[in-house]
Write an enzyme that holds these catalytic residues in place. Structure first.
Site, PDB file in Angstrom:
ATOM      1  CB  SER A  43       9.483   7.059   1.080  1.00 29.34           C
ATOM      2  OG  SER A  43       8.494   8.178   1.061  1.00 29.34           O
ATOM      3  CE  LYS A 111       4.968   6.504   0.380  1.00 27.64           C
ATOM      4  NZ  LYS A 111       6.275   6.345   0.991  1.00 27.64           N
TER       5      LYS A 111
END
Length: 220
Positions: A43, A111
């Site tokens: 990701s 993230k």
């Protein structure tokens, strides 16, 4: 008058004391300063690759807030991770090292912070995100066109963050959890720390730098 000779501990007792002292210091370092993690998924590509080992530092957030553009590690807000991404230490030695921060910890996510409390994050204008009406130029993305047809507008709550992966086409981030309780926003209290340095593989080792992408939003 004779000087009293200081009694020394036997070698085995000194060794045990040294080991215990080292473990206590390691726990203190993990709790307040640094902690090791690994990258469980794709990701964050190309910034972070699967199985990269990183150190997260906690000092930045002692007396300051999380900043836009920071890459942060945070506790799973609730079923964001699949079973294959939640793996933890598999044996007694690894579990002991994990406790003191010397073995990469699983069960967390990593993230990039796009919006902080009070921000309005919108997608997309000319294929790009905007934060508080400022269009973002994000050169770190794997594919800048991955979300060009995606539409959302969120107001980030105070004390929360809007986070997204750099691999926008393959990242189950805030966007994917808008229907969850909390609307996909991550509490600042869940943040473990900021990605600081990549330690493995050696060929890619180095400090993790924050881009100038958010300077315009920050009023610079």
């Amino acid at each position: 008058m004779t000087e009293t000779k200081k009694r020394q501990l036997p070698v085995w007792q000194e060794s045990i004391l040294l080991v215990l002292t080292a473990m206590v210091m390691a726990v203190v370092v993990k709790t307040f300063f640094l902690q090791a993690f690994y990258i469980p998924s794709e990701s964050m590509e190309p910034t972070m690759l699967v199985n990269d080992k990183i150190l997260v530092q906690k000092v930045s957030y002692w007396g300051g807030d999380v900043k836009r553009g920071d890459i942060v590690v945070f506790d799973d807000p609730g079923s964001w991770l699949g079973p294959d991404e939640s793996q933890r230490a598999g044996n007694v030695v690894q579990k002991a090292l994990e406790k003191v921060g010397l073995f990469p910890t699983g069960g967390h996510l990593i993230k990039r912070v796009i919006g902080v409390g009070g921000d309005t994050v919108e997608c997309c204008t000319d294929g790009k995100l905007t934060v508080n009406g400022v269009q973002l130029d994000e050169p770190y993305l794997l594919d800048e066109t991955a979300t060009k047809d995606e539409t959302f507008e969120v107001k980030v709550k105070k004390g929360y963050l809007w986070v997204m992966g750099d691999n926008r086409g393959n990242s189950s981030d805030s966007r994917a959890h808008q229907a969850d309780p909390g609307g996909g926003q991550v509490s600042e209290k869940a943040v473990v720390g900021k990605a600081w340095v990549r330690v493995w593989p050696l060929g890619r080792a180095g400090f993790i730098k924050k881009p100038s992408t958010f300077d315009a939003v920050n009023g610079k």
